[in-house]
Design an enzyme around this catalytic site. Structure first.
Site, PDB file in Angstrom:
ATOM      1  N   PHE A   1      29.395   3.872  -8.374  1.00 17.17           N
ATOM      2  CA  PHE A   1      30.602   3.413  -7.691  1.00 17.17           C
ATOM      3  C   PHE A   1      30.463   1.922  -7.420  1.00 17.17           C
ATOM      4  O   PHE A   1      29.514   1.482  -6.765  1.00 17.17           O
ATOM      5  CB  PHE A   1      30.850   4.180  -6.392  1.00 17.17           C
ATOM      6  CG  PHE A   1      32.254   3.997  -5.909  1.00 17.17           C
ATOM      7  CD1 PHE A   1      33.291   4.758  -6.435  1.00 17.17           C
ATOM      8  CD2 PHE A   1      32.558   3.016  -4.966  1.00 17.17           C
ATOM      9  CE1 PHE A   1      34.600   4.559  -6.031  1.00 17.17           C
ATOM     10  CE2 PHE A   1      33.864   2.809  -4.556  1.00 17.17           C
ATOM     11  CZ  PHE A   1      34.888   3.578  -5.089  1.00 17.17           C
TER      12      PHE A   1
ATOM     13  N   ASP B   1      41.715  -2.445 -13.190  1.00 13.23           N
ATOM     14  CA  ASP B   1      40.370  -2.807 -12.737  1.00 13.23           C
ATOM     15  C   ASP B   1      39.307  -1.944 -13.402  1.00 13.23           C
ATOM     16  O   ASP B   1      38.311  -2.451 -13.900  1.00 13.23           O
ATOM     17  CB  ASP B   1      40.262  -2.741 -11.197  1.00 13.23           C
ATOM     18  CG  ASP B   1      40.651  -1.380 -10.618  1.00 13.23           C
ATOM     19  OD1 ASP B   1      41.152  -0.511 -11.370  1.00 13.23           O
ATOM     20  OD2 ASP B   1      40.462  -1.179  -9.402  1.00 13.23           O
TER      21      ASP B   1
ATOM     22  N   ASP C   1      38.101   5.200 -15.064  1.00 10.99           N
ATOM     23  CA  ASP C   1      37.032   6.112 -14.645  1.00 10.99           C
ATOM     24  C   ASP C   1      37.301   7.456 -15.325  1.00 10.99           C
ATOM     25  O   ASP C   1      36.926   7.652 -16.477  1.00 10.99           O
ATOM     26  CB  ASP C   1      37.090   6.171 -13.111  1.00 10.99           C
ATOM     27  CG  ASP C   1      35.976   6.983 -12.484  1.00 10.99           C
ATOM     28  OD1 ASP C   1      34.914   7.105 -13.097  1.00 10.99           O
ATOM     29  OD2 ASP C   1      36.169   7.499 -11.362  1.00 10.99           O
TER      30      ASP C   1
HETATM   31  P1  IMP Z   1      40.730   7.161 -12.783  1.00 13.29           P
HETATM   32  O1  IMP Z   1      42.104   7.751 -12.644  1.00 13.29           O
HETATM   33  O2  IMP Z   1      39.666   8.161 -12.410  1.00 13.29           O
HETATM   34  O3  IMP Z   1      40.474   6.543 -14.140  1.00 13.29           O
HETATM   35  O4  IMP Z   1      40.571   6.068 -11.677  1.00 13.29           O
HETATM   36  C1  IMP Z   1      41.209   4.880 -11.726  1.00 13.29           C
HETATM   37  C2  IMP Z   1      41.218   4.237 -10.360  1.00 13.29           C
HETATM   38  O5  IMP Z   1      40.221   4.770  -9.489  1.00 13.29           O
HETATM   39  C3  IMP Z   1      40.896   2.782 -10.478  1.00 13.29           C
HETATM   40  O6  IMP Z   1      42.064   2.024 -10.714  1.00 13.29           O
HETATM   41  C4  IMP Z   1      40.250   2.484  -9.149  1.00 13.29           C
HETATM   42  O7  IMP Z   1      41.244   2.155  -8.202  1.00 13.29           O
HETATM   43  C5  IMP Z   1      39.590   3.760  -8.742  1.00 13.29           C
HETATM   44  N1  IMP Z   1      38.134   3.772  -9.058  1.00 13.29           N
HETATM   45  C6  IMP Z   1      37.492   4.509  -9.988  1.00 13.29           C
HETATM   46  N2  IMP Z   1      36.177   4.239 -10.017  1.00 13.29           N
HETATM   47  C7  IMP Z   1      35.991   3.282  -9.079  1.00 13.29           C
HETATM   48  C8  IMP Z   1      34.821   2.543  -8.645  1.00 13.29           C
HETATM   49  O8  IMP Z   1      33.677   2.688  -9.132  1.00 13.29           O
HETATM   50  N3  IMP Z   1      35.037   1.637  -7.657  1.00 13.29           N
HETATM   51  C9  IMP Z   1      36.250   1.404  -7.097  1.00 13.29           C
HETATM   52  N4  IMP Z   1      37.367   2.056  -7.481  1.00 13.29           N
HETATM   53  C10 IMP Z   1      37.227   2.987  -8.470  1.00 13.29           C
END
Ligand code: IMP
Length: 182
Positions: A153, A101, A104
């Site tokens: 977010f 999805d 981040d």
């Molecule tokens: P990362 O490990 O920080 O790249 O985060 C990945 C996961 O964090 C994604 O698969 C989402 O489930 C969640 N996530 C990160 N940013 C958002 C956001 O803006 N909205 C909702 N979920 C998020």
């Protein structure tokens, strides 16, 4: 019905998302060089994107799901990734397209790509609906991206805040005061 929900400001409408998903599906079909294609949908956030993307790829493919969890109801990553549901079949020798999805910090995808390598797929590519480059901690390769977004977010179209908002048909920015509400 108006596409607004309290505390959420529309960023991409359902129509804009649908057009982008169709385009990415065509790109993926063009880039695929043959052999078994497996769409690996990362749960829970990518389930709606994966459902639409799979229908935009006009060729045979298999779909599998991998449950990963890195958030405990907050808007910041914990950095700890846990497999909550594993694949239903081996991916050895398959061309895997990871469908995520949002990327981040990149910590989740970094962990996942290392994990998948040990399962000996023929290749692994990544398709993420959203990317927030300003927050990247780990540099991960993204082969196909839907939208590059600012450091906000977002919720809807599968993305949640504390398990809410996944069913919104659009992607919207969650008002920080709504995120703080109990
Ligand atoms: P990362 O490990 O920080 O790249 O985060 C990945 C996961 O964090 C994604 O698969 C989402 O489930 C969640 N996530 C990160 N940013 C958002 C956001 O803006 N909205 C909702 N979920 C998020």
């Amino acid at each position: 019905m108006s596409e607004t929900t309290k505390g959420v400001t529309v960023l991409y409408s359902a129509e804009v998302i649908a057009a982008r998903v169709r385009a990415r599906g065509q790109d993926i079909a063009r880039a695929h060089e043959g052999g078994e294609l497996v769409l690996l949908s990362v749960l829970k956030g990518s389930f709606i994107f994966a459902a639409d993307l799979s229908r935009a790829i006009p060729q045979p493919l298999r779909i599998d799901f991998l449950g990963l969890s890195s958030y405990g109801g907050k808007t910041e990553t914990s950095g700890v990734v846990k497999i909550t549901q594993d694949l239903s079949r081996p991916i050895e020798g398959a061309h895997v397209l990871v469908v995520e999805d949002i990327i981040d910090t990149g910590l989740t995808m970094d962990y996942l790509l290392e994990n998948l390598k040990t399962r000996k797929p023929a290749s692994v590519k990544v398709c993420s609906l959203l990317e927030k480059p300003s927050r990247a901690v780990r540099k991960v390769p993204i082969d196909h991206v839907g939208f590059v977004i600012p450091d906000k977010f977002v919720v809807g179209y599968g993305l949640d805040y504390d398990e809410q908002y996944r069913n919104l048909p659009f992607i919207g920015v969650l008002d920080p005061s709504a995120a703080r509400a109990p």
